[in-house]
Design an enzyme around this catalytic site. Structure first.
Site, PDB file in Angstrom:
ATOM      1  N   TYR A 102      62.514   6.118 117.591  1.00 17.14           N
ATOM      2  CA  TYR A 102      61.101   5.863 117.885  1.00 17.14           C
ATOM      3  C   TYR A 102      60.860   4.385 118.157  1.00 17.14           C
ATOM      4  CZ  TYR A 102      56.096   5.210 117.159  1.00 17.14           C
ATOM      5  OH  TYR A 102      54.781   4.845 117.318  1.00 17.14           O
TER       6      TYR A 102
ATOM      7  N   GLY B 193      43.538   6.901 123.640  1.00 17.07           N
ATOM      8  CA  GLY B 193      43.335   6.960 125.084  1.00 17.07           C
ATOM      9  C   GLY B 193      41.920   7.382 125.439  1.00 17.07           C
TER      10      GLY B 193
ATOM     11  N   GLY C  90      42.215  10.885 121.044  1.00 22.47           N
ATOM     12  CA  GLY C  90      42.701   9.716 120.320  1.00 22.47           C
ATOM     13  C   GLY C  90      42.349   8.389 120.955  1.00 22.47           C
TER      14      GLY C  90
ATOM     15  N   ASP D  75      52.110  14.908 133.821  1.00 14.89           N
ATOM     16  CA  ASP D  75      53.227  14.748 132.895  1.00 14.89           C
ATOM     17  C   ASP D  75      53.953  13.477 133.320  1.00 14.89           C
ATOM     18  OD1 ASP D  75      55.540  14.795 131.404  1.00 14.89           O
ATOM     19  OD2 ASP D  75      55.994  16.903 131.784  1.00 14.89           O
TER      20      ASP D  75
ATOM     21  N   ALA E  40      44.834  10.385 127.875  1.00 16.80           N
ATOM     22  CA  ALA E  40      43.413  10.102 127.664  1.00 16.80           C
ATOM     23  C   ALA E  40      42.606  11.313 127.216  1.00 16.80           C
ATOM     24  CB  ALA E  40      42.804   9.534 128.940  1.00 16.80           C
TER      25      ALA E  40
ATOM     26  N   LYS F 120      59.284   2.595 121.555  1.00 17.54           N
ATOM     27  CA  LYS F 120      58.024   1.853 121.575  1.00 17.54           C
ATOM     28  C   LYS F 120      58.241   0.397 121.980  1.00 17.54           C
ATOM     29  CE  LYS F 120      54.384   2.946 120.689  1.00 17.54           C
ATOM     30  NZ  LYS F 120      53.299   3.507 121.550  1.00 17.54           N
TER      31      LYS F 120
END
Length: 296
Positions: A169, A20, A18, A71, A15, A173
């Protein structure tokens, strides 16, 4: 449901900038309380924003914020961030799994380090955050506070084109989206909604400046997210939503305010959006342009 996030407690990963940050700010404008969970505590040489600057923006917008160094690859870091959120705000009503890592490389050119990073953040981290937030989401459901989980990930369209060229990737996702498919069923008895929102036009400067100039700002995702997160969690779950489409379905007709380049309607499509959907959107964009300029 009341279309506001006032007094709701949101835990938002990634957050500090971008999408977030845009979602967190939109919640802040409603008077929401936001845990800003990200790794960036000191300024990045190439990227704007830290957890502290994000928290300041949220509070200026009218919300409450808790900056947390987190993290999401690390179990203890996640547990600590969740606990600090609960201690500060009294619970958790909404989890937004936004943190993500990207490397659009083919199999031969993807290092194991990159592969592991994408899976540890996108897939494992999303699961880990939700696991430790779950007891508080369940309690939110008991209190009829409309608990939600929202993942920023693709619709589950399993076709070759969305995997070829960037397998590592894509599967990382898609794992985020598979979690939603499972959680919608697993958490239904607790009144917890689990949904995905995806981006129909590339919203961030991920690929290059050329693509960014043909994109929309993260604000469109934030507005779509707010709409999803204020829906009745006992009725709206297990959905894979595109930002523009859900906004149009709820009466929004103006989208120019989201353009990175004002007036540019030659928009770049994001990954994972099917041709059928894109063609439908292109027709809508043409109709919008004609309404603004009948000579087109």
């Amino acid at each position: 449901m009341t279309a506001t996030l006032k007094d709701k407690v949101l835990f938002v990963s990634g957050a500090s900038r971008g999408i977030g940050l845009a979602i967190a700010l939109r919640a802040g404008k409603d008077g929401g309380r936001v845990a800003v969970a990200a790794k960036t505590a000191t300024p990045h040489p190439k990227l704007p924003g830290t957890i502290f600057t994000a928290a300041e923006e949220i509070e200026r917008a009218g919300g409450k914020a808790l900056p947390l160094v987190c993290d999401i690859r690390d179990e203890e870091s996640v547990k600590s961030a969740i606990q600090k959120t609960v201690e500060k705000f009294g619970g958790i009503d909404i989890v937004v799994n936004n943190a993500s890592a990207i490397s659009l490389t083919d199999t031969q050119n993807t290092t194991l380090k990159k592969y592991n990073l994408m899976h540890e953040i996108n897939a494992r981290g999303t699961w880990l955050v939700t696991k430790y937030a779950l007891p508080y989401l369940i309690e939110s459901g008991r209190q009829n506070r409309n608990p939600h989980i929202l993942n920023i990930s693709p619709p589950l369209t399993i076709t070759e084109q969305w995997f070829s060229g960037h397998v590592a990737y894509s599967i990382a996702k898609y794992n985020m989206s598979l979690c939603i498919l499972g959680w919608a069923g697993e958490f239904r008895e607790h009144g917890i909604a689990a949904n995905v929102t995806a981006i129909d036009t590339a919203a961030l400067k991920i690929v290059d400046k050329f693509v960014a100039s043909k994109s929309r700002t993260p604000q469109i995702v934030a507005d779509a997210a707010r709409l999803i997160l204020t829906k009745d969690s006992t009725r709206f779950s297990g959905n894979f939503v595109l930002d523009e489409i859900i906004l149009r379905e709820h009466g929004q007709t103006e989208f120019d305010q989201y353009l990175v380049t004002p007036g540019n309607r030659d928009l770049a499509l994001d990954y994972f959006i099917e041709d059928e959907v894109f063609n439908k959107l292109k027709l809508l964009w043409k109709e919008d342009a004609k309404k603004k300029n009948p000579k087109l």
